[in-house]
Design a protein around this motif. Structure first.
Motif, PDB file in Angstrom:
ATOM      1  N   ILE A 192      -3.199 -15.830  -3.912  1.00 34.06           N
ATOM      2  CA  ILE A 192      -3.260 -15.629  -2.460  1.00 34.06           C
ATOM      3  C   ILE A 192      -4.617 -15.051  -2.059  1.00 34.06           C
ATOM      4  O   ILE A 192      -5.225 -15.490  -1.073  1.00 34.06           O
ATOM      5  N   VAL A 193      -5.122 -14.092  -2.839  1.00 34.79           N
ATOM      6  CA  VAL A 193      -6.433 -13.516  -2.505  1.00 34.79           C
ATOM      7  C   VAL A 193      -7.489 -14.619  -2.524  1.00 34.79           C
ATOM      8  O   VAL A 193      -8.331 -14.714  -1.627  1.00 34.79           O
ATOM      9  N   GLN A 194      -7.411 -15.497  -3.521  1.00 32.62           N
ATOM     10  CA  GLN A 194      -8.397 -16.572  -3.638  1.00 32.62           C
ATOM     11  C   GLN A 194      -8.348 -17.507  -2.422  1.00 32.62           C
ATOM     12  O   GLN A 194      -9.380 -17.845  -1.838  1.00 32.62           O
ATOM     13  N   THR A 198     -13.288  -7.461  -3.886  1.00 31.89           N
ATOM     14  CA  THR A 198     -13.474  -6.494  -4.982  1.00 31.89           C
ATOM     15  C   THR A 198     -12.288  -5.531  -5.101  1.00 31.89           C
ATOM     16  O   THR A 198     -12.353  -4.563  -5.851  1.00 31.89           O
ATOM     17  N   SER A 199     -11.219  -5.794  -4.368  1.00 33.04           N
ATOM     18  CA  SER A 199     -10.088  -4.863  -4.352  1.00 33.04           C
ATOM     19  C   SER A 199      -9.106  -5.131  -5.501  1.00 33.04           C
ATOM     20  O   SER A 199      -8.464  -6.184  -5.548  1.00 33.04           O
ATOM     21  N   ALA A 200      -8.963  -4.144  -6.376  1.00 29.16           N
ATOM     22  CA  ALA A 200      -7.961  -4.267  -7.445  1.00 29.16           C
ATOM     23  C   ALA A 200      -6.554  -4.206  -6.829  1.00 29.16           C
ATOM     24  O   ALA A 200      -5.628  -4.879  -7.302  1.00 29.16           O
ATOM     25  N   LEU A 201      -6.419  -3.407  -5.780  1.00 35.90           N
ATOM     26  CA  LEU A 201      -5.109  -3.290  -5.120  1.00 35.90           C
ATOM     27  C   LEU A 201      -4.652  -4.618  -4.532  1.00 35.90           C
ATOM     28  O   LEU A 201      -3.478  -4.974  -4.582  1.00 35.90           O
ATOM     29  N   ALA A 202      -5.590  -5.368  -3.965  1.00 34.35           N
ATOM     30  CA  ALA A 202      -5.234  -6.657  -3.363  1.00 34.35           C
ATOM     31  C   ALA A 202      -4.747  -7.627  -4.437  1.00 34.35           C
ATOM     32  O   ALA A 202      -3.788  -8.377  -4.225  1.00 34.35           O
ATOM     33  N   GLN A 203      -5.396  -7.589  -5.588  1.00 32.84           N
ATOM     34  CA  GLN A 203      -4.950  -8.455  -6.692  1.00 32.84           C
ATOM     35  C   GLN A 203      -3.524  -8.091  -7.089  1.00 32.84           C
ATOM     36  O   GLN A 203      -2.689  -8.948  -7.347  1.00 32.84           O
ATOM     37  N   GLN A 204      -3.282  -6.776  -7.134  1.00 32.03           N
ATOM     38  CA  GLN A 204      -1.973  -6.286  -7.568  1.00 32.03           C
ATOM     39  C   GLN A 204      -0.897  -6.590  -6.500  1.00 32.03           C
ATOM     40  O   GLN A 204       0.206  -7.017  -6.824  1.00 32.03           O
ATOM     41  N   LEU A 244       0.836  -1.211   0.000  1.00 31.65           N
ATOM     42  CA  LEU A 244       0.000   0.000   0.000  1.00 31.65           C
ATOM     43  C   LEU A 244       0.868   1.258   0.000  1.00 31.65           C
ATOM     44  O   LEU A 244       0.557   2.242  -0.676  1.00 31.65           O
ATOM     45  N   ALA A 245       1.972   1.219   0.761  1.00 33.35           N
ATOM     46  CA  ALA A 245       2.877   2.373   0.784  1.00 33.35           C
ATOM     47  C   ALA A 245       3.454   2.603  -0.615  1.00 33.35           C
ATOM     48  O   ALA A 245       3.493   3.738  -1.110  1.00 33.35           O
ATOM     49  N   LEU A 246       3.875   1.534  -1.275  1.00 26.77           N
ATOM     50  CA  LEU A 246       4.461   1.660  -2.614  1.00 26.77           C
ATOM     51  C   LEU A 246       3.420   2.143  -3.624  1.00 26.77           C
ATOM     52  O   LEU A 246       3.717   2.964  -4.494  1.00 26.77           O
ATOM     53  N   ALA A 247       2.185   1.622  -3.490  1.00 26.93           N
ATOM     54  CA  ALA A 247       1.114   2.057  -4.400  1.00 26.93           C
ATOM     55  C   ALA A 247       0.842   3.539  -4.190  1.00 26.93           C
ATOM     56  O   ALA A 247       0.589   4.286  -5.156  1.00 26.93           O
ATOM     57  N   GLY A 248       0.896   3.986  -2.929  1.00 35.23           N
ATOM     58  CA  GLY A 248       0.692   5.413  -2.646  1.00 35.23           C
ATOM     59  C   GLY A 248       1.769   6.257  -3.302  1.00 35.23           C
ATOM     60  O   GLY A 248       1.486   7.295  -3.912  1.00 35.23           O
ATOM     61  N   ILE A 249       3.014   5.806  -3.215  1.00 37.78           N
ATOM     62  CA  ILE A 249       4.123   6.553  -3.833  1.00 37.78           C
ATOM     63  C   ILE A 249       3.953   6.570  -5.357  1.00 37.78           C
ATOM     64  O   ILE A 249       4.085   7.613  -6.005  1.00 37.78           O
ATOM     65  N   ALA A 250       3.627   5.398  -5.914  1.00 37.60           N
ATOM     66  CA  ALA A 250       3.519   5.294  -7.379  1.00 37.60           C
ATOM     67  C   ALA A 250       2.434   6.216  -7.934  1.00 37.60           C
ATOM     68  O   ALA A 250       2.557   6.740  -9.039  1.00 37.60           O
ATOM     69  N   SER A 251       1.359   6.414  -7.149  1.00 40.14           N
ATOM     70  CA  SER A 251       0.248   7.244  -7.671  1.00 40.14           C
ATOM     71  C   SER A 251       0.281   8.653  -7.089  1.00 40.14           C
ATOM     72  O   SER A 251      -0.662   9.417  -7.273  1.00 40.14           O
ATOM     73  N   SER A 252       1.352   9.004  -6.360  1.00 39.54           N
ATOM     74  CA  SER A 252       1.444  10.306  -5.671  1.00 39.54           C
ATOM     75  C   SER A 252       0.140  10.598  -4.935  1.00 39.54           C
ATOM     76  O   SER A 252      -0.448  11.685  -5.072  1.00 39.54           O
ATOM     77  N   ALA A 253      -0.323   9.623  -4.154  1.00 34.25           N
ATOM     78  CA  ALA A 253      -1.615   9.751  -3.471  1.00 34.25           C
ATOM     79  C   ALA A 253      -1.626  10.974  -2.556  1.00 34.25           C
ATOM     80  O   ALA A 253      -0.637  11.275  -1.892  1.00 34.25           O
TER      81      ALA A 253
END
Ligand code: GLU
Ligand code: MG
Length: 459
Positions: A426-428, A414-420, A371-380
């Protein structure tokens, strides 16, 4: 065998050279090690193990020991298996030992983490530790340095899981801090000799509840440390004729057990959570990482606080971080920013308080880091800080994390982030286990559930 190599290795299990293995044999022999235990943690948060005589350590490393894919989908009653399209009664995997992390744990036994591979030697996409290892490799390639610190709360019980102390117990009390002193001195001694010195240990809110802090470490090592700590605590408790509960709610009406995670980030040696011009000194990427965690956490509650009793723990007024918000030193926020001050020897860090000890530590660390990396990647963009107790704000505007396991599972599904971040496999399997738990325990009164599950994460 000394503990000097403990948990320093992030090598791919199975990749040790002949020279490494020859050296390992010498160390095992000179340390008098007779049994090697390798562990994995399943989706329900239970630590599973296989063992070999020390002479057979190579076979555990490569090709690995045969293991059913269902090892990842065992359920908390010790009977159920949450089958998925990928996990059925057919097929076989290999469990490979990470020999670089082999740690003596007493009684001529050594422990190390293991990972799932297929029969061809390819990492299994359903393996929690494997997923975190891949993520860490990508992070290092990006020049980011990540440290994770873990707190681990637990409650001592009688040997059959019954209450020990029935009288007064003062949180942080001096008398409780010394109440189980033979256990506590054994704890600091055993952890130190396993190369995992505890940073501190204190008496917590609930009767016979203690907390240990583990030293900050690279993400994979930090998750390994939590597993090793749980293994060691179980063995120490056994020596003292007591049990140790890692349940989110060991006893209804008393404090729950948390497993708060602290994360700090640097790039090229510069901290991302301090010395900047953002709120409380955050750098732009530090603020984006914090935002990524705060915004994405509700979708990951089924991972980090998703066991059957986790929702009961996750209540306001318990410092469990029940609210989906952040705040500087705010103990009621799900995400607490600890700023860089002279009183903070490790520098600024992000504490994720909602995590509990029934979570798979590899998946918990992977989720927070992802989640931290996704935040950085999208400049959240950083949401507004909550600087007070969220429950004190009129109109209750701050959302709570889902505490109903059905809702938590739906958010994960329903989380796209979890899939990523965790990958579809693992989600399954995590969802299959959570849905098994929902079906099995939905109608059980919480007192019965707490008693039934009190010791299931203990071994
Ligand atoms: N026991 C609390 C929890 O469930 C944490 C108390 C503390 O802040 O140490 O997370
Ligand atoms: Mg605590």
């Amino acid at each position: 065998m000394t503990a000097q190599h403990v948990l320093s290795s992030q090598a791919l299990p199975g990749s040790a050279t002949a020279a490494d293995l020859a050296d390992l044999h010498v160390r095992l022999q000179s340390g008098g090690i007779e049994l090697i235990v390798g562990t994995v943690v399943d989706m329900a948060g239970v630590i599973r193990a296989k063992a070999v005589p020390a002479q057979r350590v190579e076979s555990f490393h490569r090709p690995g020991l045969g293991a059913s894919p269902t090892l990842n989908a065992f359920c908390l009653d010790g009977v159920g298996i949450a089958h998925t399209p990928a996990i059925g009664v057919t097929g076989d995997l290999r469990l490979r030992l990470e020999t670089g992390s082999i740690t003596p744990i007493g009684d001529r036994i050594a422990w190390a983490p293991a990972e799932f591979f297929d029969q061809q030697g390819t990492p299994d996409p359903g393996c929690a530790r494997g997923r975190l290892r891949e993520m860490v490799a990508a992070v290092s390639a990006d020049g980011l340095e990540v440290l994770i610190g873990s707190e681990l709360e637990f409650v001592l019980t009688g040997p059959a899981g019954e209450r020990l102390t029935t009288g007064t117990w003062q949180p942080y009390g001096a008398a409780p801090a010394l109440a189980h002193s033979p256990f506590l001195t054994d704890l600091v001694r055993t952890f130190a000799s396993a190369g995992l010195p505890v940073e501190q240990v204190h008496a917590e809110y609930g009767p016979d509840q203690y907390e240990i802090s583990l030293p900050p470490a690279a993400p994979l090592a930090a998750a390994d440390q939590v597993v090793l700590a749980r293994v060691l605590l179980g063995r120490i408790a056994g020596r003292h004729g007591v049990g140790v509960s890692f349940s989110p709610v060991p006893f209804v009406g008393s404090a729950g057990n948390g497993a708060h995670l602290h994360l700090s980030l640097r790039r090229d040696g510069q901290p991302l959570l301090s010395d900047g011009t953002g709120p409380h000194g955050l750098q732009p990427d530090g603020a984006a990482a914090l935002a990524g965690i705060v915004n994405g956490l509700p979708e990951f509650i089924a991972v980090v606080a998703g066991a059957p009793l986790s929702g009961t723990r996750l209540g306001p007024g318990t410092w469990a971080g029940a609210y989906a918000c952040w705040g500087l030193e705010n103990r009621e926020a799900g995400v607490r920013l600890c700023a860089a001050t002279p009183g903070n020897p490790y520098g600024a860090n992000i504490e994720v308080k909602c995590v509990d000890p029934a979570a798979n530590p590899y998946l918990a660390v992977a989720s927070i880091l992802g989640l931290a990396l996704a935040g950085i990647a999208s400049s959240a963009a950083l949401p507004e800080e909550v600087a007070v107790d969220p429950s004190s704000i009129p109109g209750d505007p701050i959302p709570r994390f889902p505490h109903d396991p059905v809702q938590a599972a739906e958010l994960l599904e329903t989380s796209a982030l979890a899939q990523q971040i965790l990958g579809p496999r693992i989600v399954q399997s995590l969802l299959a286990v959570r849905r098994w738990e929902i079906a099995a325990y939905a109608d059980l009164p919480v007192e019965e559930l707490s008693a039934a599950l009190r010791m299931v994460w203990s071994g």
